[in-house]
Design a protein around this motif. Sequence first.
Motif, PDB file in Angstrom:
ATOM      1  N   LEU A 195       0.940  -0.933  -0.065  1.00 22.91           N
ATOM      2  CA  LEU A 195      -0.229  -0.229   0.151  1.00 22.91           C
ATOM      3  C   LEU A 195       0.706   1.194   0.237  1.00 22.91           C
ATOM      4  N   VAL A 196       0.548   2.143  -1.267  1.00 24.94           N
ATOM      5  CA  VAL A 196       0.802   3.756  -0.791  1.00 24.94           C
ATOM      6  C   VAL A 196      -0.388   4.590  -0.464  1.00 24.94           C
ATOM      7  N   VAL A 197       0.693   5.354   1.135  1.00 26.42           N
ATOM      8  CA  VAL A 197      -0.195   5.663   2.015  1.00 26.42           C
ATOM      9  C   VAL A 197       0.266   6.925   2.022  1.00 26.42           C
ATOM     10  N   ALA A 198      -1.101   8.274   2.488  1.00 30.17           N
ATOM     11  CA  ALA A 198      -0.323   9.623   2.343  1.00 30.17           C
ATOM     12  C   ALA A 198      -1.076   9.607   3.977  1.00 30.17           C
ATOM     13  N   ALA A 199       0.286  10.390   5.036  1.00 30.97           N
ATOM     14  CA  ALA A 199      -0.673  10.305   6.405  1.00 30.97           C
ATOM     15  C   ALA A 199      -0.067  11.854   6.781  1.00 30.97           C
ATOM     16  N   GLY A 200      -0.960  12.635   7.853  1.00 33.29           N
ATOM     17  CA  GLY A 200      -0.605  13.824   8.020  1.00 33.29           C
ATOM     18  C   GLY A 200       0.103  14.355   9.596  1.00 33.29           C
ATOM     19  N   LEU A 201       0.964  15.083   9.962  1.00 33.48           N
ATOM     20  CA  LEU A 201       2.156  15.002  11.128  1.00 33.48           C
ATOM     21  C   LEU A 201       1.217  16.420  11.215  1.00 33.48           C
ATOM     22  N   VAL A 202       0.040  16.688  11.887  1.00 32.54           N
ATOM     23  CA  VAL A 202      -0.646  17.385  12.632  1.00 32.54           C
ATOM     24  C   VAL A 202      -0.557  18.366  13.161  1.00 32.54           C
ATOM     25  N   TRP A 203       0.403  19.267  13.142  1.00 32.06           N
ATOM     26  CA  TRP A 203       1.103  20.196  14.322  1.00 32.06           C
ATOM     27  C   TRP A 203      -0.320  21.611  15.036  1.00 32.06           C
ATOM     28  N   LEU A 204      -1.027  21.313  16.123  1.00 29.14           N
ATOM     29  CA  LEU A 204      -1.214  22.399  16.456  1.00 29.14           C
ATOM     30  C   LEU A 204      -0.665  23.182  17.618  1.00 29.14           C
ATOM     31  N   GLY A 205      -0.262  24.374  17.164  1.00 27.89           N
ATOM     32  CA  GLY A 205       1.328  24.657  17.699  1.00 27.89           C
ATOM     33  C   GLY A 205       1.991  24.017  18.350  1.00 27.89           C
ATOM     34  N   SER A 206       1.798  23.739  19.793  1.00 33.12           N
ATOM     35  CA  SER A 206       3.663  22.608  20.375  1.00 33.12           C
ATOM     36  C   SER A 206       2.422  20.881  20.685  1.00 33.12           C
ATOM     37  N   GLN A 207       1.169  20.735  19.935  1.00 31.69           N
ATOM     38  CA  GLN A 207       0.881  19.695  20.243  1.00 31.69           C
ATOM     39  C   GLN A 207       1.060  18.711  19.120  1.00 31.69           C
ATOM     40  N   ALA A 248       7.600  15.398   5.713  1.00 38.74           N
ATOM     41  CA  ALA A 248       8.623  14.916   6.785  1.00 38.74           C
ATOM     42  C   ALA A 248       9.424  13.392   6.976  1.00 38.74           C
ATOM     43  N   ASP A 249       8.314  12.153   6.197  1.00 38.23           N
ATOM     44  CA  ASP A 249       9.511  11.551   6.125  1.00 38.23           C
ATOM     45  C   ASP A 249       9.348  10.580   4.962  1.00 38.23           C
ATOM     46  N   VAL A 250       9.603   9.840   5.065  1.00 34.83           N
ATOM     47  CA  VAL A 250       8.705   8.312   4.497  1.00 34.83           C
ATOM     48  C   VAL A 250       8.983   7.113   5.051  1.00 34.83           C
ATOM     49  N   LEU A 251       8.339   6.357   5.017  1.00 34.54           N
ATOM     50  CA  LEU A 251       8.185   5.396   6.162  1.00 34.54           C
ATOM     51  C   LEU A 251       8.019   3.843   5.284  1.00 34.54           C
ATOM     52  N   HIS A 252       8.499   3.056   5.783  1.00 33.48           N
ATOM     53  CA  HIS A 252       8.358   1.609   5.469  1.00 33.48           C
ATOM     54  C   HIS A 252       8.013   0.546   6.485  1.00 33.48           C
ATOM     55  N   HIS A 253       6.771  -0.550   5.820  1.00 32.73           N
ATOM     56  CA  HIS A 253       7.016  -1.287   7.525  1.00 32.73           C
ATOM     57  C   HIS A 253       6.621  -2.466   6.214  1.00 32.73           C
ATOM     58  N   VAL A 254       7.084  -4.106   7.128  1.00 37.84           N
ATOM     59  CA  VAL A 254       6.116  -4.668   6.771  1.00 37.84           C
ATOM     60  C   VAL A 254       5.244  -5.578   7.823  1.00 37.84           C
ATOM     61  N   PRO A 273      -0.663  -5.638   5.243  1.00 41.03           N
ATOM     62  CA  PRO A 273       0.193  -4.891   4.196  1.00 41.03           C
ATOM     63  C   PRO A 273       2.002  -4.557   4.271  1.00 41.03           C
ATOM     64  N   GLU A 274       2.383  -4.337   3.789  1.00 38.96           N
ATOM     65  CA  GLU A 274       3.491  -4.148   3.136  1.00 38.96           C
ATOM     66  C   GLU A 274       3.061  -2.535   3.033  1.00 38.96           C
ATOM     67  N   VAL A 275       3.875  -1.245   3.561  1.00 33.42           N
ATOM     68  CA  VAL A 275       2.987   0.251   3.563  1.00 33.42           C
ATOM     69  C   VAL A 275       4.355   0.900   3.383  1.00 33.42           C
ATOM     70  N   ILE A 276       4.018   1.700   2.367  1.00 29.47           N
ATOM     71  CA  ILE A 276       4.893   2.834   2.647  1.00 29.47           C
ATOM     72  C   ILE A 276       4.132   4.089   2.641  1.00 29.47           C
ATOM     73  N   LEU A 277       4.721   4.852   3.756  1.00 29.72           N
ATOM     74  CA  LEU A 277       3.926   5.643   3.904  1.00 29.72           C
ATOM     75  C   LEU A 277       4.308   7.116   3.686  1.00 29.72           C
ATOM     76  N   ILE A 278       4.368   8.134   3.146  1.00 37.51           N
ATOM     77  CA  ILE A 278       4.669   9.183   3.180  1.00 37.51           C
ATOM     78  C   ILE A 278       3.642  10.130   3.716  1.00 37.51           C
ATOM     79  N   VAL A 279       4.585  10.476   5.004  1.00 33.79           N
ATOM     80  CA  VAL A 279       3.702  11.844   6.435  1.00 33.79           C
ATOM     81  C   VAL A 279       4.384  13.660   5.076  1.00 33.79           C
ATOM     82  N   LEU A 280       3.153  13.671   5.644  1.00 34.90           N
ATOM     83  CA  LEU A 280       2.848  15.237   5.549  1.00 34.90           C
ATOM     84  C   LEU A 280       3.070  16.003   6.210  1.00 34.90           C
TER      85      LEU A 280
END
Length: 178
Positions: free
Chosen positions: A32-44, A99-105, A111-118
């Motif tokens: 799977l190719v997945v897009a995911a959000g690193l969602v910053w709310l100030g310091s949180q 932010a990064d591109v992760l890979h995990h099996v 699944p085998e996941v390729i995670l593009i973190v934005l």
Amino acid sequence: MTGSGPGPGPEHAGTQAEPEERGPAIGRGPRLVVAAGLVWLGSQLLVQRRSKTARHGAGALELPGGKLERGEGPRAALARELGEEWGPQATELTIGSVADVLHHVYPSPGPEVILIVLRVDARAWSGQRWRERIEPEPGVEVVAFELDELPLDEFLAADRPFMAAVRDGRVAAWMGQC
Ligand SMILES: Nc1nc2c([nH]c(=O)n2[C@H]2C[C@H](O)[C@@H](COP(=O)(O)OP(=O)(O)OP(=O)(O)O)O2)c(=O)[nH]1
């Protein structure tokens, strides 16, 4: 290929090794190719808890996002997923740099996941405004954490080393800090 035999004959030339020949960690699940959000709310950070009825990783924490559809780029996929998972006001959020591109099996049959973190800037929802703006998908809970409160063990396995880096300040919050 194991390397113990005489090598591939002509009938094998140009073919891919079967998954089990590439090593025990490679499963038979989908890639799977997945897009995911690193969602910053100030310091949180805003993350979500998967539904208790999810087929995979039920109840685990994850970043909002999902699989890219055919012909869809990572940013468009994340914008679509944020709208589907967090409701129409999620279009107020700004999607930034990778932010990064992760890979995990995951163990078979996972699944085998390729995670593009934005990176996603949620300062438009600062304070407690995010609670009024978000309309999570049924079964999904959105949670805000200070970095030192991130419960790393509760994240999906693909995310844990990355979330540890985020917690330790090794991942810049926003583009200006890159
Ligand atoms: N959204 C998201 N997915 C992640 C993360 N980490 C991780 O391993 N994944 C995996 C879980 C899923 O196998 C896949 C994302 O697929 P998805 O969100 O479109 O689909 P899903 O498994 O929740 O549900 P389904 O549509 O397949 O029924 O990526 C993460 O942080 N965020």
